[in-house]
Write a protein that holds these residues in place. Structure first.
Motif, short mmCIF file in Angstrom:
data_model
loop_
_atom_site.label_atom_id
_atom_site.label_comp_id
_atom_site.label_asym_id
_atom_site.label_seq_id
_atom_site.Cartn_x
_atom_site.Cartn_y
_atom_site.Cartn_z
N LEU A 56 7.18 -7.11 1.96
CA LEU A 56 6.22 -6.01 2.00
C LEU A 56 6.76 -4.78 1.27
CD1 LEU A 56 4.87 -6.16 5.64
CD2 LEU A 56 3.66 -6.73 3.55
N PRO A 57 5.93 -4.14 0.45
CA PRO A 57 6.40 -2.94 -0.25
C PRO A 57 6.49 -1.75 0.70
CG PRO A 57 4.10 -3.31 -0.76
CD PRO A 57 4.56 -4.49 0.07
N PHE B 37 14.88 -6.57 -3.67
CA PHE B 37 14.16 -6.00 -4.80
C PHE B 37 12.83 -6.69 -5.07
CE2 PHE B 37 18.52 -4.67 -5.37
CZ PHE B 37 18.35 -3.33 -5.65
N LEU B 38 12.37 -7.54 -4.17
CA LEU B 38 11.05 -8.17 -4.28
C LEU B 38 9.92 -7.20 -3.91
CD1 LEU B 38 9.38 -10.73 -4.80
CD2 LEU B 38 9.72 -11.31 -2.40
N PRO B 39 10.05 -6.34 -2.90
CA PRO B 39 8.96 -5.42 -2.56
C PRO B 39 8.47 -4.52 -3.70
CG PRO B 39 10.47 -5.53 -0.74
CD PRO B 39 11.10 -6.30 -1.87
N PRO B 40 9.33 -4.01 -4.61
CA PRO B 40 8.77 -3.24 -5.72
C PRO B 40 7.81 -4.06 -6.59
CG PRO B 40 11.09 -2.76 -5.53
CD PRO B 40 10.80 -3.89 -4.58
N LEU B 41 8.10 -5.33 -6.77
CA LEU B 41 7.21 -6.19 -7.54
C LEU B 41 5.86 -6.34 -6.84
CD1 LEU B 41 6.79 -8.06 -9.97
CD2 LEU B 41 7.74 -9.91 -8.59
N ILE B 42 5.88 -6.56 -5.54
CA ILE B 42 4.64 -6.66 -4.77
C ILE B 42 3.88 -5.33 -4.82
CG2 ILE B 42 3.65 -7.15 -2.49
CD1 ILE B 42 5.00 -9.57 -3.77
N GLY B 43 4.61 -4.21 -4.72
CA GLY B 43 3.98 -2.89 -4.81
C GLY B 43 3.32 -2.66 -6.15
N ALA B 44 3.96 -3.12 -7.22
CA ALA B 44 3.36 -2.98 -8.56
C ALA B 44 2.11 -3.84 -8.68
CB ALA B 44 4.37 -3.36 -9.63
N LEU B 45 2.12 -5.00 -8.06
CA LEU B 45 0.93 -5.86 -8.08
C LEU B 45 -0.22 -5.25 -7.26
CD1 LEU B 45 2.58 -9.38 -7.74
CD2 LEU B 45 1.54 -8.38 -9.79
N LEU B 46 0.12 -4.50 -6.21
CA LEU B 46 -0.90 -3.85 -5.39
C LEU B 46 -1.40 -2.53 -5.98
CD1 LEU B 46 0.51 -4.40 -1.79
CD2 LEU B 46 -1.47 -5.50 -2.83
N TRP B 47 -0.71 -2.00 -6.99
CA TRP B 47 -1.05 -0.70 -7.56
C TRP B 47 -2.51 -0.58 -8.01
CZ3 TRP B 47 0.77 3.99 -7.30
CH2 TRP B 47 0.33 4.94 -8.19
N PRO B 48 -3.05 -1.54 -8.79
CA PRO B 48 -4.46 -1.40 -9.18
C PRO B 48 -5.42 -1.37 -7.99
CG PRO B 48 -3.38 -3.02 -10.56
CD PRO B 48 -2.42 -2.67 -9.46
N LEU B 49 -5.16 -2.18 -6.98
CA LEU B 49 -6.01 -2.18 -5.78
C LEU B 49 -5.91 -0.85 -5.04
CD1 LEU B 49 -7.82 -3.72 -3.79
CD2 LEU B 49 -5.74 -4.49 -2.66
N LEU B 50 -4.71 -0.33 -4.88
CA LEU B 50 -4.53 0.95 -4.22
C LEU B 50 -5.25 2.06 -4.98
CD1 LEU B 50 -2.92 2.63 -2.01
CD2 LEU B 50 -1.32 3.08 -3.86
N THR B 51 -5.14 2.05 -6.29
CA THR B 51 -5.80 3.06 -7.11
C THR B 51 -7.31 3.00 -6.93
OG1 THR B 51 -4.00 3.03 -8.72
CG2 THR B 51 -6.10 3.91 -9.47
N LYS B 52 -7.86 1.81 -6.98
CA LYS B 52 -9.32 1.66 -6.81
C LYS B 52 -9.76 2.11 -5.43
CE LYS B 52 -10.21 -0.30 -10.79
NZ LYS B 52 -11.04 0.28 -11.80
N LEU B 53 -8.98 1.78 -4.39
CA LEU B 53 -9.33 2.18 -3.03
C LEU B 53 -9.28 3.69 -2.83
CD1 LEU B 53 -7.58 -0.52 -0.81
CD2 LEU B 53 -10.03 -0.15 -1.10
N LEU B 54 -8.26 4.34 -3.38
CA LEU B 54 -8.13 5.78 -3.18
C LEU B 54 -9.09 6.58 -4.05
CD1 LEU B 54 -4.28 6.19 -2.69
CD2 LEU B 54 -6.08 6.22 -0.98
N LEU B 55 -9.66 5.95 -5.08
CA LEU B 55 -10.65 6.64 -5.90
C LEU B 55 -12.07 6.51 -5.35
CD1 LEU B 55 -9.58 5.85 -9.58
CD2 LEU B 55 -9.61 8.07 -8.45
N LEU B 56 -12.31 5.54 -4.48
CA LEU B 56 -13.67 5.31 -3.96
C LEU B 56 -14.34 6.54 -3.38
CD1 LEU B 56 -13.63 1.75 -2.37
CD2 LEU B 56 -14.92 2.53 -4.35
N PRO B 57 -13.68 7.31 -2.52
CA PRO B 57 -14.39 8.47 -1.92
C PRO B 57 -14.70 9.57 -2.92
CG PRO B 57 -12.40 7.93 -0.66
CD PRO B 57 -12.37 7.11 -1.91
#
Length: 167
Positions: free
Chosen positions: A41-42, A141-161
């Motif tokens: 987990l990141p 050092f695996l969590p940074p990779l997972i965090g980078a993969l989640l970055w587009p989803l996080l960006t889309k979620l935080l832009l919704l409102p």
């Protein structure tokens, strides 16, 4: 899913929303999980903090990153100052290239976030090793990779409102 930045104008971001997302990230970090599941987990506090550092640099800065680091140290019962140091250095690096990062598409931002989160993890490993702990292994050092993969989803979620919804 397109990796392009949104072309429409966004509503202004409220400080309350920034605070609530950071609080939610702290709460997610405090969820008790089975022992082996936390290895991949990141660091959600770091991920949300990087989002706001890149997209709202006038409202979220190195000082807020330091305070969030202290909160993360207390919440995770870690060595006091370890997260604070890592978040502060990572925040400084993100803010020093913020104008470039904001112009990148989401794929390029994800690669930059991968580097920033790997730097974050490296600082925490060095801090632990300086206090006498053994090296935790390369799987740390695996969590940074997972965090980078989640970055587009996080960006889309935080832009919704903040998107204008025209009917």
């Amino acid at each position: 899913m397109s990796f392009d930045r949104p072309k429409e104008l966004l509503k202004p971001v409220k400080r309350r929303f920034i605070f609530m997302t950071l609080l939610l990230a702290v709460l997610v970090e405090m969820i008790p999980l089975p022992l082996g599941s936390t290895r991949w987990l990141p660091d959600f506090i770091s991920l949300v903090l990087l989002y706001w550092l890149i997209n709202q640099p006038r409202r979220v800065n190195v000082g807020i990153a330091f305070l969030m680091g202290l909160v993360a140290d207390i919440a995770t019962a870690g060595m006091l100052g370890q997260h604070a140091l890592a978040y502060s250095v990572t925040a400084y690096l993100a803010l020093s290239r913020q104008r470039q990062l904001i112009m990148f598409n989401l794929g390029q931002q994800a690669l930059s976030v991968l580097g920033l989160m790997a730097c974050n993890q490296s600082i925490m490993v060095v801090a632990r090793m300086l206090t006498g702990s053994a090296f935790v292994g390369w799987s740390y050092f695996l969590p940074p990779l997972i965090g980078a993969l989640l970055w587009p989803l996080l960006t889309k979620l935080l832009l919704l409102p903040y998107r204008h919804h025209s009917v």
